[in-house]
Design an enzyme around this catalytic site. Sequence first.
Site, PDB file in Angstrom:
ATOM      1  N   ARG A   1     -36.663 -21.645  32.077  1.00 54.73           N
ATOM      2  CA  ARG A   1     -37.321 -20.524  32.436  1.00 54.73           C
ATOM      3  C   ARG A   1     -38.986 -20.982  32.543  1.00 54.73           C
ATOM      4  O   ARG A   1     -39.446 -20.450  33.232  1.00 54.73           O
ATOM      5  CB  ARG A   1     -37.105 -19.535  31.288  1.00 54.73           C
ATOM      6  CG  ARG A   1     -38.112 -18.257  31.233  1.00 54.73           C
ATOM      7  CD  ARG A   1     -38.110 -17.541  29.896  1.00 54.73           C
ATOM      8  NE  ARG A   1     -38.790 -16.391  30.318  1.00 54.73           N
ATOM      9  CZ  ARG A   1     -38.905 -15.343  29.262  1.00 54.73           C
ATOM     10  NH1 ARG A   1     -37.894 -15.276  28.227  1.00 54.73           N
ATOM     11  NH2 ARG A   1     -39.693 -14.433  29.421  1.00 54.73           N
TER      12      ARG A   1
ATOM     13  N   SER B   1     -50.823 -20.742  20.725  1.00 53.63           N
ATOM     14  CA  SER B   1     -49.345 -20.228  21.088  1.00 53.63           C
ATOM     15  C   SER B   1     -48.341 -20.317  19.684  1.00 53.63           C
ATOM     16  O   SER B   1     -49.042 -20.910  18.765  1.00 53.63           O
ATOM     17  CB  SER B   1     -48.503 -21.097  21.880  1.00 53.63           C
ATOM     18  OG  SER B   1     -48.883 -22.532  21.716  1.00 53.63           O
TER      19      SER B   1
ATOM     20  N   ASN C   1     -42.486 -19.344  17.960  1.00 57.82           N
ATOM     21  CA  ASN C   1     -40.864 -18.987  18.442  1.00 57.82           C
ATOM     22  C   ASN C   1     -40.725 -19.523  19.817  1.00 57.82           C
ATOM     23  O   ASN C   1     -39.723 -19.618  20.451  1.00 57.82           O
ATOM     24  CB  ASN C   1     -40.863 -17.441  18.343  1.00 57.82           C
ATOM     25  CG  ASN C   1     -41.702 -16.517  18.863  1.00 57.82           C
ATOM     26  OD1 ASN C   1     -42.848 -17.174  19.483  1.00 57.82           O
ATOM     27  ND2 ASN C   1     -41.282 -15.482  19.426  1.00 57.82           N
TER      28      ASN C   1
ATOM     29  N   GLU D   1     -51.214 -11.194  22.909  1.00 54.27           N
ATOM     30  CA  GLU D   1     -49.962 -10.516  22.803  1.00 54.27           C
ATOM     31  C   GLU D   1     -49.612 -10.668  21.086  1.00 54.27           C
ATOM     32  O   GLU D   1     -49.301 -11.933  20.754  1.00 54.27           O
ATOM     33  CB  GLU D   1     -48.841 -11.457  23.621  1.00 54.27           C
ATOM     34  CG  GLU D   1     -49.138 -11.381  25.062  1.00 54.27           C
ATOM     35  CD  GLU D   1     -49.061 -10.132  25.559  1.00 54.27           C
ATOM     36  OE1 GLU D   1     -48.564  -9.347  24.896  1.00 54.27           O
ATOM     37  OE2 GLU D   1     -49.696  -9.705  26.795  1.00 54.27           O
TER      38      GLU D   1
ATOM     39  N   CYS E   1     -41.112 -11.444  19.682  1.00 50.14           N
ATOM     40  CA  CYS E   1     -41.702 -10.254  19.520  1.00 50.14           C
ATOM     41  C   CYS E   1     -41.140  -9.043  20.168  1.00 50.14           C
ATOM     42  O   CYS E   1     -41.402  -7.691  19.777  1.00 50.14           O
ATOM     43  CB  CYS E   1     -43.142 -10.148  20.136  1.00 50.14           C
ATOM     44  SG  CYS E   1     -43.202 -10.791  21.990  1.00 50.14           S
TER      45      CYS E   1
HETATM   46  P1  NAP Z   1     -49.303 -16.511  13.802  1.00 47.07           P
HETATM   47  O1  NAP Z   1     -48.883 -17.083  12.233  1.00 47.07           O
HETATM   48  O2  NAP Z   1     -50.133 -15.590  13.968  1.00 47.07           O
HETATM   49  O3  NAP Z   1     -49.618 -17.997  14.551  1.00 47.07           O
HETATM   50  C1  NAP Z   1     -49.904 -17.815  15.907  1.00 47.07           C
HETATM   51  C2  NAP Z   1     -50.857 -19.025  16.305  1.00 47.07           C
HETATM   52  O4  NAP Z   1     -52.107 -18.706  15.607  1.00 47.07           O
HETATM   53  C3  NAP Z   1     -50.494 -20.313  15.629  1.00 47.07           C
HETATM   54  O5  NAP Z   1     -50.723 -21.349  16.801  1.00 47.07           O
HETATM   55  C4  NAP Z   1     -51.425 -20.681  14.386  1.00 47.07           C
HETATM   56  O6  NAP Z   1     -51.365 -21.980  13.942  1.00 47.07           O
HETATM   57  C5  NAP Z   1     -52.599 -19.864  15.029  1.00 47.07           C
HETATM   58  N1  NAP Z   1     -53.578 -19.457  14.007  1.00 47.07           N
HETATM   59  C6  NAP Z   1     -53.365 -18.964  12.910  1.00 47.07           C
HETATM   60  N2  NAP Z   1     -54.523 -18.624  12.214  1.00 47.07           N
HETATM   61  C7  NAP Z   1     -55.582 -18.867  13.110  1.00 47.07           C
HETATM   62  C8  NAP Z   1     -56.926 -18.887  13.116  1.00 47.07           C
HETATM   63  N3  NAP Z   1     -57.603 -18.619  12.020  1.00 47.07           N
HETATM   64  N4  NAP Z   1     -57.587 -19.408  14.215  1.00 47.07           N
HETATM   65  C9  NAP Z   1     -57.053 -19.801  15.315  1.00 47.07           C
HETATM   66  N5  NAP Z   1     -55.416 -19.829  15.191  1.00 47.07           N
HETATM   67  C10 NAP Z   1     -54.902 -19.481  14.134  1.00 47.07           C
HETATM   68  O7  NAP Z   1     -47.707 -16.178  14.364  1.00 47.07           O
HETATM   69  P2  NAP Z   1     -46.434 -16.905  14.401  1.00 47.07           P
HETATM   70  O8  NAP Z   1     -46.033 -17.092  12.943  1.00 47.07           O
HETATM   71  O9  NAP Z   1     -46.548 -18.284  15.030  1.00 47.07           O
HETATM   72  O10 NAP Z   1     -45.519 -15.899  15.350  1.00 47.07           O
HETATM   73  C11 NAP Z   1     -44.970 -14.830  15.019  1.00 47.07           C
HETATM   74  C12 NAP Z   1     -45.651 -13.513  15.485  1.00 47.07           C
HETATM   75  O11 NAP Z   1     -46.203 -13.829  16.786  1.00 47.07           O
HETATM   76  C13 NAP Z   1     -44.759 -12.322  15.367  1.00 47.07           C
HETATM   77  O12 NAP Z   1     -45.887 -11.524  14.626  1.00 47.07           O
HETATM   78  C14 NAP Z   1     -44.536 -11.920  16.844  1.00 47.07           C
HETATM   79  O13 NAP Z   1     -44.207 -10.472  16.958  1.00 47.07           O
HETATM   80  C15 NAP Z   1     -45.687 -12.461  17.341  1.00 47.07           C
HETATM   81  N6  NAP Z   1     -45.432 -12.741  18.694  1.00 47.07           N
HETATM   82  C16 NAP Z   1     -45.715 -11.991  19.764  1.00 47.07           C
HETATM   83  C17 NAP Z   1     -45.544 -12.193  21.031  1.00 47.07           C
HETATM   84  C18 NAP Z   1     -45.820 -11.469  22.017  1.00 47.07           C
HETATM   85  O14 NAP Z   1     -45.962 -11.795  23.357  1.00 47.07           O
HETATM   86  N7  NAP Z   1     -46.339 -10.045  21.826  1.00 47.07           N
HETATM   87  C19 NAP Z   1     -44.731 -13.350  21.374  1.00 47.07           C
HETATM   88  C20 NAP Z   1     -44.447 -14.073  20.204  1.00 47.07           C
HETATM   89  C21 NAP Z   1     -44.687 -13.806  18.813  1.00 47.07           C
HETATM   90  P3  NAP Z   1     -50.819 -22.437  12.893  1.00 47.07           P
HETATM   91  O15 NAP Z   1     -49.253 -22.663  13.267  1.00 47.07           O
HETATM   92  O16 NAP Z   1     -51.266 -23.748  12.539  1.00 47.07           O
HETATM   93  O17 NAP Z   1     -51.183 -21.294  11.596  1.00 47.07           O
HETATM   94  O1  G3P Z   2     -41.591 -13.447  21.038  1.00 45.96           O
HETATM   95  C1  G3P Z   2     -41.988 -13.867  22.568  1.00 45.96           C
HETATM   96  C2  G3P Z   2     -41.963 -12.980  23.445  1.00 45.96           C
HETATM   97  O2  G3P Z   2     -42.953 -13.012  24.500  1.00 45.96           O
HETATM   98  C3  G3P Z   2     -40.630 -12.194  24.012  1.00 45.96           C
HETATM   99  O3  G3P Z   2     -40.321 -13.127  24.994  1.00 45.96           O
HETATM  100  O4  G3P Z   2     -38.549 -13.514  26.704  1.00 45.96           O
HETATM  101  O5  G3P Z   2     -38.014 -13.243  24.416  1.00 45.96           O
HETATM  102  O6  G3P Z   2     -38.445 -11.160  25.581  1.00 45.96           O
HETATM  103  P1  G3P Z   2     -38.575 -12.664  25.171  1.00 45.96           P
END
Ligand code: NAP
Ligand code: G3P
Length: 483
Positions: A111, A159, A162, A258, A292
């Site tokens: 993808r 990023s 996941n 996102e 997400c």
């Molecule tokens: P996360 O803990 O928020 O971390 C995301 C990114 O932010 C990581 O690269 C993290 O680095 C970095 N980060 C953390 N604190 C920071 C700061 N103070 N400044 C700059 N960067 C910082 O999220 P995750 O656990 O990786 O992913 C899960 C979450 O993401 C879920 O809530 C999910 O719903 C959401 N998500 C949303 C989408 C969407 O498209 N809506 C897609 C995927 C995931 P470190 O790893 O080094 O802490």
């Molecule tokens: O959590 C990642 C978000 O972007 C969802 O992508 O392709 O799994 O629906 P998808």
Amino acid sequence: MFDNIQENKTFKNLYNGEWIVSKSGNTIDIYSPNDNSCIGKVQAFEKEEVNKTIENSRQSQKLWADTPINERASILHKTAELLEDNLEELSQLLQMEIAKDKESSASEIRRTADFIRFTADEGKHMEGETIFPDNFPGYKRDRVSIVNRIPIGVVLAISPFNYPINLSASKLAPALIAGNSVILKPPTQGALSALHLAEIFNRAGLPSGVLNTVTGKSSEIGDYIVSHEDINFINFTGSTEVGKHIAKVAGKVPMLMELGGKDAAIVLEDADVGEAAKQIVAGAYSYSGQRCTAVKRVLAVDKIADTLIAEMNCLISKLKVGSPLEGAQITPLINNEAANFVQELIDDAISKGAKLIIGNKRNNNLMYPSLFDYVTTDMRLAWEEPFGPILPVIRVKNTNEAIQISNASQYGLQASVFTSSIKDAFYIANKLEVGTVHINSKTERGPDHFPFLGVKASGMGTQGIRYSIEAMSRPKSVVLNIN
Ligand code: NAP
Ligand code: G3P
């Protein structure tokens, strides 16, 4: 192909076309969620190194902005080709580093290659426009505005774990085709995969410094990098908590965000219940619910709830649970804390009277898929995002109650509606406070040229190939006086 990016499994950062280590000698260990084995180390960059990187990205962007778009596009096409050539190795790395099941790991790579190619082609159509003034009151045709799209500058791409390859590339490719330089700050757990992606862009011929990477402890360099005055755009995917924090500390810089979600699948009385069950199970449990856009709650009209739950139970009981390396579909969660959090939601729901249909079994961070009936709005599971293989069914009396509960969430990413009435489907779709509504199918992001956005606590701005290119470029108007 990747020998140069590491030494004895200590991975480096890409800086000005070279792979370098931190002066401090500090590194962060990366453990596999499968067996807790150490699979590598990444550099713990310090503020001074962040500064140097940003300055290099700033300088390198100038030449890149002058590179013809067709040349930028050729490099992206080459990147896509190299990604596919290395599919097997990258897919195995995803299985080890983030415990993604084998099929989803391979499909993340395919993808991503498709995404990059489509972006390269879309970028070639980044055309401007000419605007005459005389349709505005008081003006005659005495000048013309020639509007062009130009890059924004240095894009910081952050990023989540996941999709470390796909959700890094979905920021990099649109930013690069638009003429920006990019600093990739990958998730720490997922960094190894993302650094491989960076090397692929590098090998494809991206000029030095146009893509740099920064790994390190978010607690040390996170706030520093997002609030740095030479960062011109932040493209972030991750949790709502971190997203809100970044928005607060970053100040006046444009952003795409996102964030989290609590996507509802609304199932009405006249739905094809068998098909709805298939879609919901696929949507809720793929990659163990760590998406997400996973279906994170079912709002089922009472009359069909029993049948729907029976069908879902049957499908869930067939999911293979275990290691991605052994072909399981439900694989270990990213770490023990994540599993503990899911367990908290389960325990809270059970203590308040939810009925367990299947699951609530755990082996460290490997959570078996769980389904709950009779979840009520006083339970945390009704509102919080578990990011695990657990699905609550909330029974509703009618369509309006489903809409009300769906909209009461802080999140607004996506929703699904299952019904055979197109009229009801559109009625509900129009009322739901989300970025996208799927009718008779599960919630999901793709195809990647569709707009992808969250409202409320689920995001800010719109992704999707063309939308992302537009977000990371800006109009520039030159007005020619033709008097
Ligand atoms: P996360 O803990 O928020 O971390 C995301 C990114 O932010 C990581 O690269 C993290 O680095 C970095 N980060 C953390 N604190 C920071 C700061 N103070 N400044 C700059 N960067 C910082 O999220 P995750 O656990 O990786 O992913 C899960 C979450 O993401 C879920 O809530 C999910 O719903 C959401 N998500 C949303 C989408 C969407 O498209 N809506 C897609 C995927 C995931 P470190 O790893 O080094 O802490
Ligand atoms: O959590 C990642 C978000 O972007 C969802 O992508 O392709 O799994 O629906 P998808």
